[in-house]
Design a protein around this motif. Sequence first.
Motif, short mmCIF file in Angstrom:
data_model
loop_
_atom_site.label_atom_id
_atom_site.label_comp_id
_atom_site.label_asym_id
_atom_site.label_seq_id
_atom_site.Cartn_x
_atom_site.Cartn_y
_atom_site.Cartn_z
N ASN A 54 114.18 54.26 142.01
CA ASN A 54 115.17 53.45 141.26
C ASN A 54 114.60 52.09 140.86
N HIS A 55 113.66 51.61 141.64
CA HIS A 55 113.12 50.26 141.41
C HIS A 55 112.01 50.23 140.35
N TRP A 56 111.62 51.38 139.81
CA TRP A 56 110.57 51.36 138.79
C TRP A 56 111.12 50.82 137.47
N PRO A 57 110.50 49.80 136.91
CA PRO A 57 110.95 49.30 135.60
C PRO A 57 110.91 50.40 134.52
N ALA A 58 110.03 51.37 134.67
CA ALA A 58 109.91 52.43 133.66
C ALA A 58 111.25 53.10 133.34
N LEU A 59 112.10 53.24 134.34
CA LEU A 59 113.37 53.96 134.15
C LEU A 59 114.22 53.34 133.04
N SER A 60 114.21 52.03 132.95
CA SER A 60 114.99 51.41 131.86
C SER A 60 114.10 51.03 130.67
N ARG A 61 112.84 50.75 130.93
CA ARG A 61 111.98 50.20 129.88
C ARG A 61 111.41 51.22 128.90
N TRP A 62 111.13 52.44 129.39
CA TRP A 62 110.32 53.35 128.58
C TRP A 62 111.12 54.01 127.44
N THR A 63 111.48 53.17 126.46
CA THR A 63 112.09 53.66 125.22
C THR A 63 110.96 53.83 124.21
N PRO A 64 111.18 54.61 123.15
CA PRO A 64 110.14 54.72 122.13
C PRO A 64 109.71 53.34 121.61
N ALA A 65 110.67 52.45 121.39
CA ALA A 65 110.34 51.12 120.84
C ALA A 65 109.39 50.37 121.79
#
Lengths: 311, 311
Positions: A54-65
């Motif tokens: 849950n603490h990985w930034p990737a979960l919210s950050r990894w959008t195509p943009a």
Amino acid sequence: MEPVRRCLTEFSLEAHDLYLNQSVPHLEGPPDPLQFYRDWIGSNKPCIIHNAFNHWPALSRWTPAYLREKVGSKVISVAVTPNGYADAVHRDRFVMPEERQMSFSSVLDVIEGKVEKQGVFYIQKQCSNLLDELPELTADVEPHVSWMSTALGKLPDAVNFWLGEANAITSLHKDHYENLYCVISGEKHFILLPPTDRPFIPYGLYQSAVYTQSDGGDFEVIDQSDTEKVPWIPLDPLDPDLERYPSYRQAQPLHCTVKAGEMLYLPSLWFHHVRQSHGCIAVNFWYDMEYDIKYNYFQLLEALSGATESE
Amino acid sequence: MEPVRRCLTEFSLEAHDLYLNQSVPHLEGPPDPLQFYRDWIGSNKPCIIHNAFNHWPALSRWTPAYLREKVGSKVISVAVTPNGYADAVHRDRFVMPEERQMSFSSVLDVIEGKVEKQGVFYIQKQCSNLLDELPELTADVEPHVSWMSTALGKLPDAVNFWLGEANAITSLHKDHYENLYCVISGEKHFILLPPTDRPFIPYGLYQSAVYTQSDGGDFEVIDQSDTEKVPWIPLDPLDPDLERYPSYRQAQPLHCTVKAGEMLYLPSLWFHHVRQSHGCIAVNFWYDMEYDIKYNYFQLLEALSGATESE
């Protein structure tokens, strides 16, 4: 050979009765290393772990943009096939994908439907491509899973990044790794078969070949010369040819879906077939397995399955 | 069956090459539970652990004088046989010892040579006899081995007390337990064979019988009526009959001596044959094994060994 075949069948059925689960169990949080070793790694059983990253930034950050901004200009290896099947038996060949070097943003163009291209695209290079090809993304995840590294007393051999189209499929195979498979967005669909089902899974030896897209856009299958034949599983668990491979009727595949934020523990030597939702992003950790008594026993099973195979 | 026999032989040889040690390794101190699980229990390999129970009062206290004072008047079960072999194949029978109820001090009289009796005496009742028959001695040891209980996530099923004469021998067999064997005084000599050597170890089915000392002092072998035949190993690893059991040539037994103050980790399903110095005292802990993939594989090996046995 008939008594041996009976022994193998009984053995496999007993595994399902004795210690395997009917479905893949879910754990509510990251486990204690010793307990995880004892209950899952040592006993070689898969499970899905929630709330483990849950603490990985990737979960919210990894959008195509975000990905375009961070790594859009990076050149990465992409597997391209006409049909979505990379590393799979096609007719009488074991066919590998065309490995194309593309910028990350042009892969996203395909995934997002901004560009139409022939073929199916899948970033799936399993050589620690996250750390080696996309180091800019490493800070958004972790370089290892601490409780797993503690349990196994070692760091992962590879951390891989996966991104592909809906029809990109990984054909049934096994790896010599303890595998933690983390879905960042979308979902992955796994078909899992325990090592003890090996006697029911057909293998063949195939000439290896590579897909190559010609200038006209069509894919050709080009034989690799001077290579040894490759042992691979010709059976498709989505549509098994039971006339040709009748033993597979006795196999007991487990199906599971791993959703964004969930982690699959895929034990060493388990056979797996993988599909995904379109544009699914995942990161997985490969920890080298122990070559101990379980591996030794599996080698025996391999040898016996080969010796008793009717085909 | 010949190809299967070849598979089994290769499998066993590979086990010795792949992960088994040439001799039983020694650890200098009590291990970390996770590391012990991973390195020894999970991989099913024996080791001798030093300095693991230095703090037990038993190590200095358990002299014949102390035992006479503490438990001399207690009545305990003693295995009595004419030849030292309790639970062993004798001619065409599986012969169990006479189970005699005696005071502890009269057993010590025999061990110390103060009284001459026919037969060989061995306190070896494996039903948690330390806790059940000799609770007065429990405070001199511990009721479990804490790092092992942590590793396995459970307490031992049984804690056994062993005291016997030099010619009391435990014949080759295996148990469904993870075994910690602690020598308090004297020494024990183990012959160990890994489960993977099962194909080379002969089994027979024997009518069960019991030694009974007649009034004249001679021992008779009395058949147990209405009992199922017992599967047991007729081979004596001290003097194997290789004419009769030629496959045993391929077995690779490990020999080790466990001295006072040392603890043997004897993994589940390992075959073991045990001798001892005269008057040797030991305490062992039986932890139930996990009935997981390793057990399942061993069952296959059992079935295949049976199916391919020439005898």
